[in-house]
Structure formats: structure tokens, C-alpha cells
Design a protein around this motif. Structure first.
Motif, short mmCIF file in Angstrom:
data_model
loop_
_atom_site.label_atom_id
_atom_site.label_comp_id
_atom_site.label_asym_id
_atom_site.label_seq_id
_atom_site.Cartn_x
_atom_site.Cartn_y
_atom_site.Cartn_z
N GLY A 7 22.61 4.03 13.05
CA GLY A 7 22.46 4.70 11.77
C GLY A 7 21.39 5.77 11.84
N CYS A 8 21.48 6.71 10.92
CA CYS A 8 20.50 7.79 10.81
C CYS A 8 19.78 7.67 9.48
CB CYS A 8 21.21 9.14 10.91
SG CYS A 8 20.22 10.53 10.36
N LEU A 9 18.47 7.80 9.51
CA LEU A 9 17.66 7.76 8.29
C LEU A 9 17.56 9.18 7.73
CD1 LEU A 9 14.88 5.34 9.55
CD2 LEU A 9 16.81 4.78 8.08
N THR A 10 18.48 9.51 6.83
CA THR A 10 18.49 10.82 6.19
C THR A 10 17.15 11.09 5.53
OG1 THR A 10 20.81 10.42 5.72
CG2 THR A 10 19.79 12.28 4.60
N GLY A 11 16.71 12.36 5.54
CA GLY A 11 15.41 12.70 4.99
C GLY A 11 15.43 13.16 3.55
N GLN A 12 16.18 14.22 3.25
CA GLN A 12 16.13 14.82 1.93
C GLN A 12 16.89 14.00 0.89
OE1 GLN A 12 15.97 19.26 1.64
NE2 GLN A 12 17.06 19.13 3.57
N GLY A 13 16.50 14.20 -0.37
CA GLY A 13 17.01 13.39 -1.46
C GLY A 13 18.52 13.34 -1.53
N ASN A 14 19.19 14.48 -1.35
CA ASN A 14 20.64 14.49 -1.32
C ASN A 14 21.13 15.16 -0.05
OD1 ASN A 14 23.14 13.77 -2.46
ND2 ASN A 14 23.43 15.81 -3.33
N GLY A 15 20.44 14.88 1.04
CA GLY A 15 20.85 15.44 2.32
C GLY A 15 22.26 15.02 2.70
N GLN A 16 22.65 13.79 2.34
CA GLN A 16 23.99 13.30 2.65
C GLN A 16 25.02 14.00 1.77
OE1 GLN A 16 24.89 10.66 5.05
NE2 GLN A 16 26.88 11.57 4.64
N GLY A 17 24.92 13.87 0.46
CA GLY A 17 25.89 14.49 -0.43
C GLY A 17 25.86 16.00 -0.36
N GLY A 18 24.70 16.56 -0.06
CA GLY A 18 24.55 18.00 -0.05
C GLY A 18 25.45 18.69 0.95
N ARG A 19 25.74 18.03 2.08
CA ARG A 19 26.60 18.67 3.07
C ARG A 19 28.05 18.23 2.94
NH1 ARG A 19 24.11 14.69 5.62
NH2 ARG A 19 25.24 13.26 6.99
N GLU A 20 28.31 17.19 2.16
CA GLU A 20 29.67 16.68 2.05
C GLU A 20 30.56 17.55 1.18
OE1 GLU A 20 28.25 12.01 2.26
OE2 GLU A 20 29.10 12.81 0.40
#
Length: 693
Positions: free
Chosen positions: A327-340
Motif C-alpha cells: 500500500g501507499c500512504l497518500t499525502g495530500q487531502g484528496n490526492g487519491q480522488g484528485g487524480r481519479e
């Protein structure tokens, strides 16, 4: 204003901790514990507790600003919006649509990120859009896609960590970057599991570890390959798992066997006995995890490094099984959704690929446009910034501060200054906003409703708790008004839930399928894990754990990726004999644009520093607190010395939250990973000099 508590989420890191907000009679907002949210169970770090301080009119923007005679002066909204529309229209007319750039942020809600991507491609017709999340976990995303066919930061919830037998934490100082998460690792050890931390510094996180490895910065790839070599040599490969659930093992095995322990020790500086102990601790228990963060990812070989760690998990049968995996520990608040959902240069909503004809057709139908009208993939974040003032003449920027956060930052600052036109939407006058032709003050997290997706892939509902001051509008309103002025009257609603309903349709059937997620479900279920293709929660409750049955590849098998060690882009030499690595401190966040405006946080972390080993300090003749200069091929930064035994003698560390002479990213190397286009923030050659008074 009712004096009632609103359950919502913190605006900062990717934990998206739950909190309650209550307006106080004096106009301030009080934060209180929200114990029902499983990620933080009520715990908050100092940034979360003080987040409402930035809501104050004392520190934020309250009026649009336009440049007049070289100075930013207050203006009406109509004047400011007209000027942006005129600037973008003029650029398109004179140079074509791709001369207009758009740069987003990993803190934007899903609704804003989705709309920004749509705005760039439908209204401006430009391919030139990317976002600062490229600097966050793009290497992990690329590695995950290669191996598993799907990228989601964590394929399991954080609550699984304490149930694992061993966790290898690579390049993360979560005790400072996301403190509430540390409890999961404390519980891991209380339950009899072990924690291995890999970091060139003895951080607060490393102090919690059962074993701490201190590799030379930029050698994580060799380290992972050396561990896999030992797994093979000691007969610890899970042969049945490899045979039944993976493909490509023989090539990956051959690559790893070229990295014998003594060779890896010479590269990394990690003693062979520690390598052997790591393998023993990782392979003995029934379950184990590898979690990476920016340390191994922010390298010019970050994707290969992530692939090497995934290979270790696959060879030992530690992926797609309970309490195990990468797993990766995403940094920014919406780093995951932001690129999706479309603000990344090569992606459309639902994590669809922009160069996939079926994906283009699906999204174009939702948007009501011709698929052929959609531009193709554009430049990645640093490449986009590097093209400012040459190929890209105008830029619309939302929620980012690249003058501080981008690599080779002095160069990026000059490129921004060379633009014909710059418009910035932000809550504060950041260092980048101060260079703009137009600055628009926009609503903040507590003043608007919207969704974010945390590091677990859990989609969350942030709720509006207070009303924004007069003179402030939301980013959705900004894009609606600009689209109207630029000739697109429909398709850009200002209501977040209406936007989310469209996002659901656009993402349906894609890898990141949100079509079954609604605001009602998010409120009732405390978040929903994607993919979730069906609205009925009984039929589909969401997917907290991925890959238990199969991986997201055509044949359901995970892919080994053969990789080999290679040097960082800029190795030390006689002129620049020391390595610089960068990171964060607990009291500041990212570029510091918001946290540096909070008195309590500034008192705890007032400015930059250079962390160095006593041996290096002695050679320089520098004492604690003395100013020292760190010089790279790109520039010079000066900050007080902080002398500690907790760093390698060949390495110095600087936090990157500040502008001015202590700006760490003046020094960093923009060398890019060939796959993820991630810059090499984490390792570059420097020299350190004492500063004469």
C-alpha cells in the motif's frame, strides 16, 4: 447561525480525520472530537485542531484582486472574472487552445477536480492540465497499475494494520506527517507484530520501530532487490502463490539475483545482518505488509522502486490476502480522488485513460460533446510548469503553490513570471498568487459541502458548517461564471451534489467507479470505499479490501515487473559531495501557504533548518543554530543548523514548507521518472558551507 456541531473532516492530509465544527458566539469556530470516524477515532494533530484559524478574515483573502500598475488592488467579481475570460480568450485566439494551461491541486474536492478537468477540456479545449498530486504518489500509482491493474493508495483499511504480523514502512515519517495514524502501528506492536522503518533519518517514526534501516537516499530500489535476493536464496518464496496468482516471476527473480547482499550493502550502507533480519521478520509471520510513502516514490526511478517492493510482497504471497499487501500512504487531502476524476494530464473521470476511445466516448456522452473534440494527453506537472511563458502563455491555477512546492523552484518562479497572464484561485495570498494578474478568493473546507477520497479509497462527505464571508465564492461558481463568459452556458453547475451526480455517471464502469455512491450513503455509512457500482448498500456495500479474489488484470493475476538498481540522476562528486533529502515537519503542511498563517503552528515550527550529522558540522565548524548554506547546481538555500546523530553523515535534510532564502526546493532536482513523471525531490547532490557573519 445555529450553535450546533457539524460532523465533517479535516482539510489537511489524506487521513481526512473526522471532526465536529461548532460556530462560537464570538464568530470563531470550535473543533471538537468526533470519535465515530474509524480513521482517527477522535484524535487530531495540531494542524487539525487549529484548522479554523485560517477561516479568519485576518489571514485570508476577502476580495478579488487585479494587477494595476504592477500592484494587486481590490476589484469587483465581475471585473476580475471578465479579466480572466479576456486573458484566456486572447491567448486561445493568438496561440491556440494548448497555449492555455490549467494547474490544479490535491486538496480540491472531487467535485472541483472533476469540474476543473471538464473545464480545461470542454471550455478551453486544452490538453495542458495537470496538478500537484503528480508530486505526491504518481510513482506508487504507476507501480500499482503495472502489478495489480488498479491504483488505490491502500487496498485495505487502516484498521487492518494492527492485525498484520509485520509492516515494513518505507520512507514515511507518519508520526509527523499524519500523527493520528501512528496508533495503528502502536497497536500492531501491542498485538505482537513488528514494525520495520526504512529511512535515512532516525525520525520520530523510526524511534517506534523494532528495526530501523538507514539507507543512503536514493538507494531504496537496491535495498528491495537485495531483500528479494535473500528471500529466494533462503527458500522463502511462496511457490504455490506465485504459481497460482502471479505472472512474470522468472524474469523478476533473475533481476533480483544480480543484487547479492554484500553488493547491496555497498550501495545502500545497510549492513548485511540487518538485511537478513528484515527478511526473517517479514517472512516469519502469516501476514505482512509493505507501505511506501514519498521517500522511495519521489525519485527519478520511483516507479521501479515501488515495483521492487511489490515484487517482494508477491514473491512471499503477501498481496491479495487478509492483513497483507502493498500500500501507499497518500499525502495530500484528496490526492487519491484528485487524480481519479480528470485533473491529471492523461486521465478522464473514473480513472479512465484519456487515450482510450471507449473511455472518451463514455465521458463525452455524459458531457454532451463529440469525443473527437476532447484533446489528448498533455504535459505532466513539472513539464507543464517548465513550458510556462514559452508554449503555454496563460495559466489558470487552483489550490496550489508551486513557487514553494515545485522542484527547481527558482526556475519555476521565473517561468511563472514570464507568463502573459496568470489567474489564481486560493483562500490566501500565497507566494504564487502574489505573482498573478488576477486573484480570486474562494471558499474553504468548512464553508462548502463536497467529497474527498482518503488514503484508503474511502469516499467521504465534508459538510458545510458555516457561511463564507461576503465577497467570497466557491471554485464551482468561478468555473460556472468563466464557462459562461467563454461561451459554454450549460454543464457547469454550482451545486456540489449536482456535480457529484454527474461525476457518478461519468465514473460508472471505470476502474474508480463511484456510480453507487450518493451523498445520502456517505452521510449514513461514514464513507464508502470505491469501487461501488450499485446504489443499494445491501447489494454492494463498497470495497474496503481489494484483490482478495483476483487482481484487476485481464487474467486476474498480479504481474511481477523485473527491475534493476540504477543510480539517482545526480550522484555526489568532489564539488557536491553530500546528499540532500527533503520532507515535512509536524506543525506545517505542504507549501505552508495556510499553516504559516497560524500562530500556534508557527510557534512550534517558525522556519526552515538544515539537519546534519555532528561529523559534518565539525568539518564545517558549525554549531547548533548557526546559519549554514546548502548549495546545489540549481541554487543556494540558507537556514540554521540542527545537529543530530539521527541522520547519516553523508546526508542533510531540509523541510520544504518555506519561501525565501530557506526554500528547500530551490535546490531539488527536477529529473523525472520516465513512467510516472515524478521529479526527484528526495535525493540530489549538494555541498554545505558555513555562513560567515
Amino acid at each position: 447561525m445555529q450553535n450546533t456541531a457539524t460532523p465533517t473532516h479535516c482539510p489537511y492530509c489524506a487521513l481526512q480525520c473526522g471532526m465536529n465544527l461548532t460556530p462560537a458566539p464570538d464568530g470563531t469556530v470550535e473543533v471538537s472530537e468526533r470519535a465515530d470516524f474509524p480513521v482517527n477515532r477522535g484524535a487530531l494533530c495540531g494542524k487539525g485542531r487549529t484548522a479554523p484559524a485560517v477561516l479568519s478574515s485576518r489571514v485570508r483573502l476577502t476580495s478579488p484582486l487585479v494587477r494595476s500598475g504592477g500592484t494587486l488592488v481590490p476589484a469587483t467579481w465581475d471585473e476580475a472574472l471578465d479579466r480572466i475570460a479576456e486573458g484566456l480568450s486572447r491567448t486561445r485566439a493568438e496561440h491556440g487552445p494548448d497555449a492555455c494551461g490549467v494547474f490544479g491541486g490535491g486538496g480540491l474536492t472531487n467535485e472541483k477536480a472533476y469540474t476543473l478537468g471538464k473545464f480545461a477540456r470542454v471550455v478551453l479545449g486544452t490538453s495542458q492540465i495537470d496538478y500537484n498530486g503528480r508530486f505526491c504518489m504518481s510513482s506508487a500509482a504507476a507501480g500499482g497499475m503495472k502489478a495489480f491493474g488498479l491504483d488505490r493508495g491502500l487496498p485495505f483499511p487502516l484498521e487492518d494494520i494492527p492485525k498484520s504480523g509485520c509492516v515494513i514502512l518505507v520512507g514515511s515519517n507518519l508520526a509527523e506527517t499524519m500523527p493520528p495514524s501512528l496508533r495503528f502501528f502502536t497497536e500492531l506492536r501491542e498485538n505482537g507484530g513488528t514494525l520495520i522503518v526504512i529511512d535515512p533519518r532516525r525520525t520520530k517514526t523510526a524511534e517506534q520501530a523494532d528495526l530501523h534501516l538507514m539507507p543512503r537516499p536514493g538507494t531504496d530500489l537496491a535495498l528491495a532487490l537485495g531483500l528479494l535476493h535473500l528471500v529466494v536464496a533462503e527458500g522463502l518464496v511462496d511457490e504455490e502463490y506465485v504459481r497460482e496468482r502471479t505472472a512474470g516471476w522468472e524474469d523478476a527473480r533473475a533481476a533480483a539475483m544480480a543484487h547479492w547482499p554484500e553488493y547491496v550493502e555497498r550501495i545502500t550502507g545497510v549492513p548485511v545482518p540487518q538485511l537478513r533480519e528484515t527478511v526473517r521478520m517479514f517472512c516469519e509471520p502469516e501476514s505482512a505488509m509493505v507501505l511506501t510513502a514519498r521517500g522511495p516514490e519521489q525519485q527519478s526511478k520511483g516507479t521501479d522502486t515501488v515495483s521492487a517492493w511489490i515484487n517482494l510482497c508477491l514473491a512471499t504471497g503477501r498481496a491479495g490476502r487478509p492483513y497483507s499487501g502493498y500500500g501507499c500512504l497518500t499525502g495530500q487531502g484528496n490526492g487519491q480522488g484528485g487524480r481519479e476524476h480528470g485533473q491529471k494530464a492523461d486521465q478522464l473521470p473514473g480513472y479512465r485513460k484519456l487515450d482510450d476511445p471507449a473511455a472518451r466516448a463514455h465521458v463525452a456522452e455524459v458531457w454532451g460533446v463529440d469525443p473527437d473534440s476532447l484533446p489528448g494527453p498533455g504535459r505532466s506537472a513539472y513539464e507543464l510548469l517548465d513550458a510556462l511563458g514559452t508554449d503555454i502563455k496563460s495559466l489558470l491555477l487552483m489550490g496550489s503553490n508551486p513557487v514553494v512546492s515545485a522542484p527547481h523552484a527558482a526556475h519555476v518562479e521565473e517561468r511563472i513570471k514570464s507568463l502573459d497572464f496568470l489567474a489564481v484561485c486560493d483562500v490566501v495570498l500565497s507566494e504564487t498568487a502574489a505573482l498573478a494578474d488576477v486573484v480570486l478568493p474562494v471558499t474553504q473546507w468548512a464553508e462548502e459541502t463536497g467529497t474527498t477520497t482518503n488514503l484508503e479509497g474511502r469516499v467521504l462527505l465534508r459538510r458545510k458548517a458555516i457561511t463564507a464571508p461576503d465577497g467570497i465564492r466557491s471554485d464551482l461558481e468561478v468555473m460556472h461564471e468563466l464557462a459562461d463568459r467563454l461561451g459554454v452556458e450549460k454543464g457547469f453547475p454550482t451545486d456540489p451534489e449536482e456535480v457529484f451526480e454527474e461525476l457518478r455517471r461519468a465514473s460508472a464502469g471505470g476502474p474508480a467507479d463511484y456510480s453507487g455512491i450518493t451523498y445520502r450513503r456517505l452521510a449514513e455509512e461514514n464513507g464508502v470505499f470505491w469501487p461501488c457500482p450499485t446504489e443499494d448498500m445491501v447489494v454492494h456495500p463498497g470495497t474496503p479490501r481489494l484483490f482478495l479474489d483476483r487482481f484487476a488484470t485481464p487474467d486476474g493475476r498480479a504481474r511481477f515487473v523485473p527491475v534493476s538498481h540504477r543510480a539517482i540522476a545526480e550522484e555526489p562528486d568532489e564539488e557536491y559531495p553530500v546528499l540532500l533529502t527533503t520532507g515535512r515537519v509536524v506543525a506545517q503542511y505542504q507549501s505552508g501557504a495556510q499553516t504559516r498563517r497560524v500562530d500556534e503552528l508557527n510557534a512550534a515550527a517558525p522556519g526552515p533548518f538544515v539537519e546534519l550529522h555532528p561529523r559534518l558540522a565539525e568539518r564545517l565548524g558549525a554549531a547548533e543554530g548557526d546559519p549554514v548554506a546548502v548549495v546545489s547546481r540549481r541554487g543556494r538555500a540558507v537556514a540554521p543548523a540542527r545537529i543530530t546523530l539521527g541522520i547519516r553523515p553523508d546526508t542533510v535534510f531540509m523541510p520544504f514548507h518555506w519561501y525565501g532564502e530557506g526554500r528547500a526546493n530551490t535546490l531539488t532536482n527536477p529529473a523525472l521518472d520516465p513512467t510516472s513523471r515524478m521529479p526527484e525531490f528526495k535525493a540530489c547532490a549538494v555541498r554545505v558551507e558555513a555562513v560567515k557573519s
